[in-house]
Design a protein around this motif. Structure first.
Motif, PDB file in Angstrom:
ATOM      1  N   GLY A 134      30.522  45.317  27.682  1.00 52.89           N
ATOM      2  CA  GLY A 134      31.013  45.568  29.032  1.00 52.89           C
ATOM      3  C   GLY A 134      32.507  45.410  29.168  1.00 52.89           C
ATOM      4  N   SER A 135      33.207  45.211  28.054  1.00 53.86           N
ATOM      5  CA  SER A 135      34.629  44.885  28.094  1.00 53.86           C
ATOM      6  C   SER A 135      35.511  46.091  28.395  1.00 53.86           C
ATOM      7  CB  SER A 135      35.050  44.263  26.754  1.00 53.86           C
ATOM      8  OG  SER A 135      34.347  43.069  26.497  1.00 53.86           O
ATOM      9  N   SER A 136      36.761  45.800  28.732  1.00 56.84           N
ATOM     10  CA  SER A 136      37.750  46.837  29.032  1.00 56.84           C
ATOM     11  C   SER A 136      38.638  47.082  27.825  1.00 56.84           C
ATOM     12  CB  SER A 136      38.624  46.402  30.218  1.00 56.84           C
ATOM     13  OG  SER A 136      39.763  47.219  30.343  1.00 56.84           O
ATOM     14  N   LEU A 137      38.872  48.346  27.525  1.00 59.46           N
ATOM     15  CA  LEU A 137      39.755  48.747  26.434  1.00 59.46           C
ATOM     16  C   LEU A 137      40.894  49.570  27.012  1.00 59.46           C
ATOM     17  CD1 LEU A 137      40.285  48.868  23.366  1.00 59.46           C
ATOM     18  CD2 LEU A 137      38.872  50.937  23.292  1.00 59.46           C
ATOM     19  N   ASP A 138      42.114  49.076  26.851  1.00 60.19           N
ATOM     20  CA  ASP A 138      43.314  49.776  27.344  1.00 60.19           C
ATOM     21  C   ASP A 138      43.227  50.096  28.833  1.00 60.19           C
ATOM     22  OD1 ASP A 138      44.383  49.710  24.777  1.00 60.19           O
ATOM     23  OD2 ASP A 138      43.546  51.662  24.238  1.00 60.19           O
ATOM     24  N   GLY A 139      42.699  49.148  29.600  1.00 58.60           N
ATOM     25  CA  GLY A 139      42.664  49.306  31.053  1.00 58.60           C
ATOM     26  C   GLY A 139      41.453  50.023  31.608  1.00 58.60           C
ATOM     27  N   SER A 140      40.517  50.422  30.757  1.00 61.04           N
ATOM     28  CA  SER A 140      39.295  51.065  31.258  1.00 61.04           C
ATOM     29  C   SER A 140      38.496  50.069  32.090  1.00 61.04           C
ATOM     30  CB  SER A 140      38.441  51.571  30.093  1.00 61.04           C
ATOM     31  OG  SER A 140      38.038  50.488  29.260  1.00 61.04           O
ATOM     32  N   LYS A 141      37.644  50.570  32.951  1.00 58.45           N
ATOM     33  CA  LYS A 141      36.904  49.677  33.842  1.00 58.45           C
ATOM     34  C   LYS A 141      35.903  48.830  33.066  1.00 58.45           C
ATOM     35  CE  LYS A 141      33.050  52.753  35.087  1.00 58.45           C
ATOM     36  NZ  LYS A 141      32.316  53.388  36.209  1.00 58.45           N
ATOM     37  N   LEU A 142      35.624  47.638  33.595  1.00 63.38           N
ATOM     38  CA  LEU A 142      34.592  46.795  33.015  1.00 63.38           C
ATOM     39  C   LEU A 142      33.237  47.426  33.271  1.00 63.38           C
ATOM     40  CD1 LEU A 142      35.889  43.285  34.187  1.00 63.38           C
ATOM     41  CD2 LEU A 142      36.007  44.214  31.871  1.00 63.38           C
ATOM     42  N   LEU A 143      32.331  47.298  32.310  1.00 64.47           N
ATOM     43  CA  LEU A 143      31.003  47.902  32.434  1.00 64.47           C
ATOM     44  C   LEU A 143      29.934  46.849  32.705  1.00 64.47           C
ATOM     45  CD1 LEU A 143      31.155  50.453  29.460  1.00 64.47           C
ATOM     46  CD2 LEU A 143      31.711  50.820  31.884  1.00 64.47           C
ATOM     47  N   ILE A 144      30.354  45.669  33.151  1.00 65.54           N
ATOM     48  CA  ILE A 144      29.410  44.590  33.389  1.00 65.54           C
ATOM     49  C   ILE A 144      29.889  43.755  34.566  1.00 65.54           C
ATOM     50  CG2 ILE A 144      30.559  42.939  31.853  1.00 65.54           C
ATOM     51  CD1 ILE A 144      27.713  42.082  30.939  1.00 65.54           C
ATOM     52  N   GLY A 145      28.942  43.194  35.324  1.00 63.84           N
ATOM     53  CA  GLY A 145      29.287  42.302  36.414  1.00 63.84           C
ATOM     54  C   GLY A 145      29.619  40.915  35.875  1.00 63.84           C
ATOM     55  N   VAL A 146      30.544  40.217  36.511  1.00 60.50           N
ATOM     56  CA  VAL A 146      30.958  38.894  36.073  1.00 60.50           C
ATOM     57  C   VAL A 146      30.080  37.833  36.722  1.00 60.50           C
ATOM     58  CG1 VAL A 146      32.893  37.282  35.925  1.00 60.50           C
ATOM     59  CG2 VAL A 146      33.320  39.752  35.842  1.00 60.50           C
ATOM     60  N   THR A 147      29.649  36.869  35.942  1.00 59.66           N
ATOM     61  CA  THR A 147      28.852  35.760  36.455  1.00 59.66           C
ATOM     62  C   THR A 147      29.645  35.020  37.522  1.00 59.66           C
ATOM     63  OG1 THR A 147      27.831  35.524  34.277  1.00 59.66           O
ATOM     64  CG2 THR A 147      27.613  33.661  35.798  1.00 59.66           C
ATOM     65  N   ALA A 148      29.022  34.700  38.651  1.00 60.76           N
ATOM     66  CA  ALA A 148      29.728  34.109  39.789  1.00 60.76           C
ATOM     67  C   ALA A 148      30.494  32.845  39.423  1.00 60.76           C
ATOM     68  CB  ALA A 148      28.747  33.831  40.919  1.00 60.76           C
ATOM     69  N   THR A 181      26.662  24.432  39.572  1.00 59.61           N
ATOM     70  CA  THR A 181      25.238  24.681  39.348  1.00 59.61           C
ATOM     71  C   THR A 181      24.456  24.259  40.591  1.00 59.61           C
ATOM     72  OG1 THR A 181      25.451  24.315  36.976  1.00 59.61           O
ATOM     73  CG2 THR A 181      23.253  24.113  37.899  1.00 59.61           C
ATOM     74  N   GLY A 182      23.576  25.110  41.055  1.00 63.70           N
ATOM     75  CA  GLY A 182      22.788  24.796  42.243  1.00 63.70           C
ATOM     76  C   GLY A 182      23.258  25.525  43.481  1.00 63.70           C
ATOM     77  N   LEU A 183      24.497  26.024  43.475  1.00 62.01           N
ATOM     78  CA  LEU A 183      24.990  26.803  44.599  1.00 62.01           C
ATOM     79  C   LEU A 183      24.667  28.281  44.402  1.00 62.01           C
ATOM     80  CD1 LEU A 183      28.565  25.353  45.361  1.00 62.01           C
ATOM     81  CD2 LEU A 183      26.343  24.655  46.292  1.00 62.01           C
ATOM     82  N   SER A 184      24.550  29.003  45.491  1.00 61.57           N
ATOM     83  CA  SER A 184      24.315  30.443  45.401  1.00 61.57           C
ATOM     84  C   SER A 184      25.599  31.138  44.972  1.00 61.57           C
ATOM     85  CB  SER A 184      23.872  30.993  46.754  1.00 61.57           C
ATOM     86  OG  SER A 184      24.951  30.938  47.691  1.00 61.57           O
ATOM     87  N   ASP A 185      25.471  32.394  44.538  1.00 61.10           N
ATOM     88  CA  ASP A 185      26.650  33.156  44.144  1.00 61.10           C
ATOM     89  C   ASP A 185      27.638  33.258  45.303  1.00 61.10           C
ATOM     90  OD1 ASP A 185      25.406  33.466  41.737  1.00 61.10           O
ATOM     91  OD2 ASP A 185      25.088  35.639  41.908  1.00 61.10           O
ATOM     92  N   ALA A 186      27.124  33.496  46.498  1.00 64.69           N
ATOM     93  CA  ALA A 186      28.000  33.633  47.670  1.00 64.69           C
ATOM     94  C   ALA A 186      28.742  32.328  47.949  1.00 64.69           C
ATOM     95  CB  ALA A 186      27.180  34.046  48.889  1.00 64.69           C
ATOM     96  N   GLU A 187      28.062  31.214  47.792  1.00 67.17           N
ATOM     97  CA  GLU A 187      28.703  29.908  48.021  1.00 67.17           C
ATOM     98  C   GLU A 187      29.786  29.638  46.982  1.00 67.17           C
ATOM     99  OE1 GLU A 187      25.097  27.310  50.093  1.00 67.17           O
ATOM    100  OE2 GLU A 187      25.065  27.652  47.912  1.00 67.17           O
ATOM    101  N   ILE A 188      29.493  29.997  45.730  1.00 64.74           N
ATOM    102  CA  ILE A 188      30.493  29.817  44.674  1.00 64.74           C
ATOM    103  C   ILE A 188      31.714  30.687  44.941  1.00 64.74           C
ATOM    104  CG2 ILE A 188      30.981  30.135  42.221  1.00 64.74           C
ATOM    105  CD1 ILE A 188      28.026  29.486  41.674  1.00 64.74           C
ATOM    106  N   ASN A 189      31.484  31.945  45.284  1.00 60.90           N
ATOM    107  CA  ASN A 189      32.596  32.852  45.569  1.00 60.90           C
ATOM    108  C   ASN A 189      33.454  32.331  46.716  1.00 60.90           C
ATOM    109  OD1 ASN A 189      31.829  34.688  43.584  1.00 60.90           O
ATOM    110  ND2 ASN A 189      30.564  35.894  44.961  1.00 60.90           N
TER     111      ASN A 189
END
Length: 233
Positions: A134-148, A181-189
């Protein structure tokens, strides 16, 4: 032995032989991910490779052949060993990962998914960064979502995005659990957007480095690695 290595959804472990593994797309719609990973490994190999990255052995049929890491990923290893892992080993992992990510960035690559699940351990318990599908090469978009728990509140497609995620990796290596750990993704963000991070004071010098990474106080991994090498000296 083969089932000790776990890859992200969409990939399968086809074979284990001669201390290598073959990583192939499990579904047809994952072929572009294998293609991206192949491009990145070839770029890294052209630049001489790095001891902190799984060694690339070329293509095999529709997949890629990589170094076999018999001790699995750091998260699984930590779950099995826990408090038995000495501080010196944990610090060595952090330093090895930082040095590898510095090399990766110098090759025009942003990993984008730096977690303990994507860092493997060889026979000598050396950390090996992997999983570039999912990585970016030379500025291409990421192909994976990042863990919160590892997601930078700014741009994830950046050096700072990987440095932020690295901080969460080191926090997990030092404490045994990812941040919040234990918080929701929205809470972490929400916490991260307000620059609220777990307390690292009890981790001493390493804790200070983690917090500096979260606060974007490093320009690149060379400085991070240097500070880690100086811990305890």
């Amino acid at each position: 032995m083969a089932d000790e290595i776990k890859y992200p959804a969409g990939f399968g472990l086809k074979d284990v032989a001669s201390q290598t593994v073959i990583k192939t797309p499990l579904f047809e719609d994952c072929e572009h991910l294998v293609s991206r990973e192949r491009e990145i490994y070839e770029r890294l190999a052209q630049r001489g490779g790095h001891e902190g990255i799984l060694c690339y052995h070329g293509t095999v049929e529709s997949g890629i052949q990589l170094e076999y890491a018999p001790n699995g990923d750091i998260r699984t290893f930590f779950e099995e060993q826990g408090d038995a892992i000495p501080l010196e080993q944990r610090l060595r992992w952090a330093t090895q990962i930082a040095e590898a990510l510095g090399f990766i960035h110098s090759a025009g690559i942003v990993h984008g998914d730096v977690t303990c699940h994507n860092i493997f351990l060889d026979e000598g318990l050396n950390a090996k960064v992997a999983d570039f599908a999912g990585s970016s090469l030379d500025g291409s978009k990421l192909l994976i979502g990042v863990t919160a728990s590892h997601e930078c509140p700014g741009s994830t497609l950046s050096t700072q995005g990987d440095i932020f995620a690295f901080a969460s990796v080191v926090y997990e290596i030092m404490t045994g659990s990812p941040p919040y750990t234990g918080l929701s993704d929205a809470e972490i963000n929400a916490c991260y957007k307000q620059s609220e991070f777990p307390d690292t004071a009890s981790l001493g010098e390493i804790g200070a480095i983690i917090t500096k990474c979260w606060l974007a106080q490093y320009d690149g991994f060379e400085a991070v690695a240097q500070d880690l090498r100086e811990v305890g000296t």
